[in-house]
Design an enzyme around this catalytic site. Sequence first.
Site, PDB file in Angstrom:
ATOM      1  N   GLY A   1     -16.367  34.066 -12.002  1.00 42.99           N
ATOM      2  CA  GLY A   1     -16.306  33.727 -13.433  1.00 42.99           C
ATOM      3  C   GLY A   1     -15.378  32.592 -13.779  1.00 42.99           C
ATOM      4  O   GLY A   1     -15.655  31.436 -13.476  1.00 42.99           O
TER       5      GLY A   1
ATOM      6  N   LYS B   1     -21.498  36.387  -3.268  1.00 35.80           N
ATOM      7  CA  LYS B   1     -20.468  35.410  -3.645  1.00 35.80           C
ATOM      8  C   LYS B   1     -19.802  34.834  -2.394  1.00 35.80           C
ATOM      9  O   LYS B   1     -19.512  33.632  -2.321  1.00 35.80           O
ATOM     10  CB  LYS B   1     -19.423  36.073  -4.538  1.00 35.80           C
ATOM     11  CG  LYS B   1     -19.992  36.485  -5.893  1.00 35.80           C
ATOM     12  CD  LYS B   1     -19.009  37.387  -6.615  1.00 35.80           C
ATOM     13  CE  LYS B   1     -19.522  37.808  -7.980  1.00 35.80           C
ATOM     14  NZ  LYS B   1     -18.733  38.915  -8.553  1.00 35.80           N
TER      15      LYS B   1
ATOM     16  N   GLU C   1     -22.329  47.889 -14.603  1.00 33.10           N
ATOM     17  CA  GLU C   1     -23.681  47.958 -15.169  1.00 33.10           C
ATOM     18  C   GLU C   1     -24.181  49.405 -15.065  1.00 33.10           C
ATOM     19  O   GLU C   1     -23.663  50.186 -14.269  1.00 33.10           O
ATOM     20  CB  GLU C   1     -24.635  47.109 -14.315  1.00 33.10           C
ATOM     21  CG  GLU C   1     -24.201  45.685 -14.110  1.00 33.10           C
ATOM     22  CD  GLU C   1     -24.569  44.804 -15.272  1.00 33.10           C
ATOM     23  OE1 GLU C   1     -25.530  45.149 -15.977  1.00 33.10           O
ATOM     24  OE2 GLU C   1     -23.870  43.804 -15.483  1.00 33.10           O
TER      25      GLU C   1
ATOM     26  N   GLU D   1     -20.371  26.599 -10.788  1.00 32.06           N
ATOM     27  CA  GLU D   1     -18.994  27.113 -10.813  1.00 32.06           C
ATOM     28  C   GLU D   1     -18.931  28.572 -11.267  1.00 32.06           C
ATOM     29  O   GLU D   1     -18.164  29.369 -10.740  1.00 32.06           O
ATOM     30  CB  GLU D   1     -18.151  26.244 -11.761  1.00 32.06           C
ATOM     31  CG  GLU D   1     -16.705  26.637 -11.853  1.00 32.06           C
ATOM     32  CD  GLU D   1     -15.981  26.505 -10.525  1.00 32.06           C
ATOM     33  OE1 GLU D   1     -15.791  25.376 -10.068  1.00 32.06           O
ATOM     34  OE2 GLU D   1     -15.598  27.549  -9.936  1.00 32.06           O
TER      35      GLU D   1
ATOM     36  N   VAL E   1     -23.246  35.926 -21.320  1.00 32.97           N
ATOM     37  CA  VAL E   1     -22.693  34.608 -21.000  1.00 32.97           C
ATOM     38  C   VAL E   1     -23.300  33.521 -21.907  1.00 32.97           C
ATOM     39  O   VAL E   1     -22.583  32.617 -22.356  1.00 32.97           O
ATOM     40  CB  VAL E   1     -22.916  34.255 -19.506  1.00 32.97           C
ATOM     41  CG1 VAL E   1     -22.206  32.958 -19.159  1.00 32.97           C
ATOM     42  CG2 VAL E   1     -22.412  35.375 -18.603  1.00 32.97           C
TER      43      VAL E   1
ATOM     44  N   ASP F   1     -23.106  42.369  -4.132  1.00 26.39           N
ATOM     45  CA  ASP F   1     -22.664  41.337  -5.081  1.00 26.39           C
ATOM     46  C   ASP F   1     -21.535  40.497  -4.455  1.00 26.39           C
ATOM     47  O   ASP F   1     -21.563  39.269  -4.507  1.00 26.39           O
ATOM     48  CB  ASP F   1     -22.192  42.013  -6.380  1.00 26.39           C
ATOM     49  CG  ASP F   1     -21.618  41.025  -7.368  1.00 26.39           C
ATOM     50  OD1 ASP F   1     -22.392  40.416  -8.122  1.00 26.39           O
ATOM     51  OD2 ASP F   1     -20.379  40.836  -7.375  1.00 26.39           O
TER      52      ASP F   1
ATOM     53  N   VAL G   1     -19.461  32.292  -8.952  1.00 24.54           N
ATOM     54  CA  VAL G   1     -18.482  33.058  -8.170  1.00 24.54           C
ATOM     55  C   VAL G   1     -17.189  33.160  -8.954  1.00 24.54           C
ATOM     56  O   VAL G   1     -16.604  32.151  -9.353  1.00 24.54           O
ATOM     57  CB  VAL G   1     -18.183  32.373  -6.814  1.00 24.54           C
ATOM     58  CG1 VAL G   1     -17.267  33.250  -5.974  1.00 24.54           C
ATOM     59  CG2 VAL G   1     -19.452  32.051  -6.066  1.00 24.54           C
TER      60      VAL G   1
ATOM     61  N   ILE H   1     -12.455  31.691 -12.689  1.00 29.68           N
ATOM     62  CA  ILE H   1     -11.569  31.089 -11.674  1.00 29.68           C
ATOM     63  C   ILE H   1     -12.289  29.876 -11.064  1.00 29.68           C
ATOM     64  O   ILE H   1     -13.382  30.033 -10.525  1.00 29.68           O
ATOM     65  CB  ILE H   1     -11.247  32.104 -10.550  1.00 29.68           C
ATOM     66  CG1 ILE H   1     -10.641  33.384 -11.128  1.00 29.68           C
ATOM     67  CG2 ILE H   1     -10.332  31.478  -9.507  1.00 29.68           C
ATOM     68  CD1 ILE H   1     -10.424  34.491 -10.088  1.00 29.68           C
TER      69      ILE H   1
HETATM   70  N1  LIG Z   1     -21.813  38.914 -17.542  1.00 22.22           N
HETATM   71  C1  LIG Z   1     -20.867  38.358 -16.788  1.00 22.22           C
HETATM   72  O1  LIG Z   1     -19.675  38.593 -16.965  1.00 22.22           O
HETATM   73  C2  LIG Z   1     -21.262  37.392 -15.700  1.00 22.22           C
HETATM   74  C3  LIG Z   1     -20.251  36.826 -14.881  1.00 22.22           C
HETATM   75  C4  LIG Z   1     -20.605  35.881 -13.897  1.00 22.22           C
HETATM   76  C5  LIG Z   1     -21.938  35.546 -13.732  1.00 22.22           C
HETATM   77  N2  LIG Z   1     -22.898  36.138 -14.518  1.00 22.22           N
HETATM   78  C6  LIG Z   1     -24.292  35.737 -14.326  1.00 22.22           C
HETATM   79  O2  LIG Z   1     -24.753  35.101 -15.510  1.00 22.22           O
HETATM   80  C7  LIG Z   1     -26.140  35.337 -15.670  1.00 22.22           C
HETATM   81  C8  LIG Z   1     -26.409  35.935 -17.051  1.00 22.22           C
HETATM   82  O3  LIG Z   1     -25.733  37.172 -17.145  1.00 22.22           O
HETATM   83  P1  LIG Z   1     -25.552  37.945 -18.549  1.00 22.22           P
HETATM   84  O4  LIG Z   1     -24.561  39.022 -18.284  1.00 22.22           O
HETATM   85  O5  LIG Z   1     -25.302  36.979 -19.644  1.00 22.22           O
HETATM   86  O6  LIG Z   1     -27.016  38.577 -18.722  1.00 22.22           O
HETATM   87  P2  LIG Z   1     -27.632  39.316 -19.993  1.00 22.22           P
HETATM   88  O7  LIG Z   1     -26.540  39.710 -20.947  1.00 22.22           O
HETATM   89  O8  LIG Z   1     -28.557  40.358 -19.485  1.00 22.22           O
HETATM   90  O9  LIG Z   1     -28.496  38.175 -20.721  1.00 22.22           O
HETATM   91  C9  LIG Z   1     -29.682  37.678 -20.195  1.00 22.22           C
HETATM   92  C10 LIG Z   1     -30.357  36.800 -21.239  1.00 22.22           C
HETATM   93  O10 LIG Z   1     -31.524  36.227 -20.654  1.00 22.22           O
HETATM   94  C11 LIG Z   1     -32.682  36.533 -21.442  1.00 22.22           C
HETATM   95  N3  LIG Z   1     -33.783  36.755 -20.494  1.00 22.22           N
HETATM   96  C12 LIG Z   1     -33.801  37.574 -19.409  1.00 22.22           C
HETATM   97  N4  LIG Z   1     -34.968  37.476 -18.751  1.00 22.22           N
HETATM   98  C13 LIG Z   1     -35.707  36.584 -19.446  1.00 22.22           C
HETATM   99  C14 LIG Z   1     -37.024  36.064 -19.274  1.00 22.22           C
HETATM  100  N5  LIG Z   1     -37.809  36.432 -18.257  1.00 22.22           N
HETATM  101  N6  LIG Z   1     -37.473  35.152 -20.166  1.00 22.22           N
HETATM  102  C15 LIG Z   1     -36.691  34.771 -21.215  1.00 22.22           C
HETATM  103  N7  LIG Z   1     -35.434  35.218 -21.419  1.00 22.22           N
HETATM  104  C16 LIG Z   1     -34.949  36.131 -20.539  1.00 22.22           C
HETATM  105  C17 LIG Z   1     -32.328  37.766 -22.251  1.00 22.22           C
HETATM  106  O11 LIG Z   1     -33.101  37.743 -23.438  1.00 22.22           O
HETATM  107  P3  LIG Z   1     -32.950  38.879 -24.593  1.00 22.22           P
HETATM  108  O12 LIG Z   1     -31.583  38.645 -25.193  1.00 22.22           O
HETATM  109  O13 LIG Z   1     -34.041  38.588 -25.543  1.00 22.22           O
HETATM  110  O14 LIG Z   1     -33.053  40.194 -23.876  1.00 22.22           O
HETATM  111  C18 LIG Z   1     -30.827  37.547 -22.494  1.00 22.22           C
HETATM  112  O15 LIG Z   1     -30.628  36.738 -23.635  1.00 22.22           O
HETATM  113  C19 LIG Z   1     -26.547  36.244 -14.498  1.00 22.22           C
HETATM  114  O16 LIG Z   1     -27.055  35.456 -13.453  1.00 22.22           O
HETATM  115  C20 LIG Z   1     -25.231  36.888 -14.083  1.00 22.22           C
HETATM  116  O17 LIG Z   1     -25.194  37.277 -12.722  1.00 22.22           O
HETATM  117  C21 LIG Z   1     -22.594  37.037 -15.501  1.00 22.22           C
END
Ligand SMILES: NC(=O)c1ccc[n+]([C@@H]2O[C@H](COP(=O)([O-])OP(=O)(O)OC[C@H]3O[C@@H](n4cnc5c(N)ncnc54)[C@H](OP(=O)(O)O)[C@@H]3O)[C@@H](O)[C@H]2O)c1
Length: 321
Positions: free
Chosen positions: A132, A203, A188, A127, A14, A199, A130, A134
């Site tokens: 994404g 939401k 995942e 926003e 994201v 999950d 929950v 929408i």
């Molecule tokens: N993916 C989706 O489609 C989606 C949809 C809705 C909501 N979300 C929410 O959005 C959030 C992010 O999701 P994501 O999928 O983007 O996660 P992600 O791909 O795992 O990315 C997490 C990022 O945070 C960094 N990070 C993690 N722990 C850290 C720490 N302790 N200190 C510093 N940096 C840290 C990671 O660094 P590195 O890159 O160096 O590893 C990475 O850049 C989550 O809360 C998730 O539930 C995601």
Amino acid sequence: MRRINIGLLGCGTVGRGFVDLLARERERIRGRDGVDIAVRRILVRDADKPRPGINPSLLSTAALDILDDGCDIIVELVGGVHSAGAFVRRALANGKHVVTANKALLADSGRELFASAERNRVRIGFEASVCGGIPIVRALRLGLAGDRIESISGILNGTCNYILTRMEQDDLEFDGALRLAKERGFAEADSALDVGGEDAAQKLRILGELAFGPQHVNMRVHGIGDVTHAEIEQARARRCVVRHVATARQVGGGIEMRVERRELPEFHPLAGIRDENNAVVIRGRAVGELMFQGKGAGSLPTAAAVLSDVIEIAACSTMTP
Ligand SMILES: NC(=O)c1ccc[n+]([C@@H]2O[C@H](COP(=O)([O-])OP(=O)(O)OC[C@H]3O[C@@H](n4cnc5c(N)ncnc54)[C@H](OP(=O)(O)O)[C@@H]3O)[C@@H](O)[C@H]2O)c1
């Protein structure tokens, strides 16, 4: 033109989408909303990881450098509860607005964080937490503020919906459909929170609190881990489909929330929601039934929701010119 500096925590799925989308839309937002939004620093765990399209000079592995810096809004896209919670608490205490996509954190500590935001006279935008792309949070918070919500029901977890759709359309058992979901990036490696229903429950808690306010919640959660192809075939024989449905409704003494498999008639509005899509049906006393559907996750759809919060806060708040 006011400049709004963003401290971005996280540059994964994201976070990267947010940087891309802002680069594309920055000029349009300048013209439309009169604010110039710029990412000033980006927190990551590993600064040496290749990140095409990201300016390496913005990266830092020191959270305090960003949280205590002169950013106007902290965008938390790290995920998880512990580090993310500590970052958000610090940002709020420092008088910074926060935008987050982190439903797990809000489900765990939402009340405490919102109380802190109020004490520090800043806002939390959520926003993206929950469904994404929408805009369901804004619909409940603003669009439907004049009506009394009677019930919410929805398909809130794209992974479960993808698995159930593949079982139905490709005649797969649960394990085969889960494997496919992982191969296609819709699940995942650890899919327990998704298939176990937690999950969707997180939401639903967020939507329920927006719709009904803080009340006693009676929650029951059942996942899809034990669904069989035979169950889906039996539903089909009755002209029904199996979906993983989250519902919340006001009952005497509080809010009843259920996350469970349900057999829906083919003509039900949620029956036609396929693959990784999400949908929410809201019944309001005055407006009747409303339905929202679309991409509930993914880099750009989720980033669009994050950016919408940033724009709303930037356009409404008094920040340093
Ligand atoms: N993916 C989706 O489609 C989606 C949809 C809705 C909501 N979300 C929410 O959005 C959030 C992010 O999701 P994501 O999928 O983007 O996660 P992600 O791909 O795992 O990315 C997490 C990022 O945070 C960094 N990070 C993690 N722990 C850290 C720490 N302790 N200190 C510093 N940096 C840290 C990671 O660094 P590195 O890159 O160096 O590893 C990475 O850049 C989550 O809360 C998730 O539930 C995601």
